[in-house]
Design a protein around this motif. Sequence first.
Motif, PDB file in Angstrom:
ATOM      1  N   LEU A 120       1.250  -0.768  12.997  1.00  0.00           N
ATOM      2  CA  LEU A 120       0.937  -0.689  11.573  1.00  0.00           C
ATOM      3  C   LEU A 120       2.134  -0.877  10.660  1.00  0.00           C
ATOM      4  O   LEU A 120       1.960  -1.011   9.442  1.00  0.00           O
ATOM      5  N   ARG A 121       3.316  -0.888  11.217  1.00  0.00           N
ATOM      6  CA  ARG A 121       4.495  -1.042  10.357  1.00  0.00           C
ATOM      7  C   ARG A 121       4.546  -2.428   9.739  1.00  0.00           C
ATOM      8  O   ARG A 121       4.965  -2.604   8.594  1.00  0.00           O
ATOM      9  N   LYS A 122       4.127  -3.450  10.488  1.00  0.00           N
ATOM     10  CA  LYS A 122       4.076  -4.808   9.968  1.00  0.00           C
ATOM     11  C   LYS A 122       2.657  -5.327  10.127  1.00  0.00           C
ATOM     12  O   LYS A 122       2.168  -5.473  11.249  1.00  0.00           O
TER      13      LYS A 122
ATOM     14  N   MET B 278      -1.787   4.585   5.641  1.00  0.00           N
ATOM     15  CA  MET B 278      -2.911   4.183   4.809  1.00  0.00           C
ATOM     16  C   MET B 278      -2.491   4.034   3.349  1.00  0.00           C
ATOM     17  O   MET B 278      -2.904   3.095   2.654  1.00  0.00           O
ATOM     18  N   SER B 279      -1.660   4.964   2.872  1.00  0.00           N
ATOM     19  CA  SER B 279      -1.183   4.896   1.489  1.00  0.00           C
ATOM     20  C   SER B 279      -0.414   3.616   1.233  1.00  0.00           C
ATOM     21  O   SER B 279      -0.574   2.972   0.188  1.00  0.00           O
ATOM     22  N   GLN B 280       0.423   3.241   2.178  1.00  0.00           N
ATOM     23  CA  GLN B 280       1.216   2.037   1.983  1.00  0.00           C
ATOM     24  C   GLN B 280       0.354   0.779   2.070  1.00  0.00           C
ATOM     25  O   GLN B 280       0.617  -0.216   1.376  1.00  0.00           O
ATOM     26  N   MET B 281      -0.687   0.811   2.890  1.00  0.00           N
ATOM     27  CA  MET B 281      -1.627  -0.310   2.903  1.00  0.00           C
ATOM     28  C   MET B 281      -2.323  -0.435   1.543  1.00  0.00           C
ATOM     29  O   MET B 281      -2.526  -1.543   1.031  1.00  0.00           O
ATOM     30  N   ALA B 282      -2.689   0.713   0.974  1.00  0.00           N
ATOM     31  CA  ALA B 282      -3.316   0.692  -0.353  1.00  0.00           C
ATOM     32  C   ALA B 282      -2.332   0.175  -1.401  1.00  0.00           C
ATOM     33  O   ALA B 282      -2.713  -0.586  -2.303  1.00  0.00           O
TER      34      ALA B 282
END
Length: 233
Positions: A88-90, A153-157
Amino acid sequence: MSSQGSVPQRTHRGQPDKHRAIAQAARAVFGQKGYSGASVDMIAAEAGVSKRTIYNHYQDKEQLFLSVILEGSAEVAETHTRIADRHLRKILDLEEDLVAFALEWASSPTAFAGHFALVRTIQAEAARIPPAVLEAWQDTGPRAFKQELARYMSQMADHGLLAFDDADTAALHFYLLTFVSVAQRSFYGAIPIGEAEITQLVVGGVKAFLRLYRPDSGERETSDRVRRGWVLR
């Protein structure tokens, strides 16, 4: 019980092998007999030590159970964090990366069979296990990792890939739709299930999650332009 769920005070300096034997025996006995069915006598016999030796290391059965469940939870949470970072980091393709992460994550109970036998004990005997022990387990293991997942999830948002009001709720839903879906089907690793079924459960869970949290089509067009190759901080 007298220990009130406190973290065990380690009194086993100079005896790492004996401590390891007690912990391994406790994990096996609690996993086989359950919390209420296990006894310090059984654990002593399994470890090949005296009952007094166990009490030199642990105050009582509650403290021994707490020690082994926290040790296992910390190890599992650390492993899950490495799995999340790897996938999920990249983000290159949101759905594919979420599926790859969830597949490896949901398969982890087989690698920690002894620990997840204790999780089955907790699930079956929650009413008999001291609440402080249950809370300490949640804080060290499941709750700690869900907080880490919420961060992703926050960073994806932030990058426009997901849309929600609360990252903790989104992380909980992802956990229920993927990891728990597989874990409950296999009784946390007790009953092997095939790779095809795991994949079906995970893919279905990810698709359901994205139906809930993927942005609407207008927002998605913008997010599609920024999703390839960005790296989480």
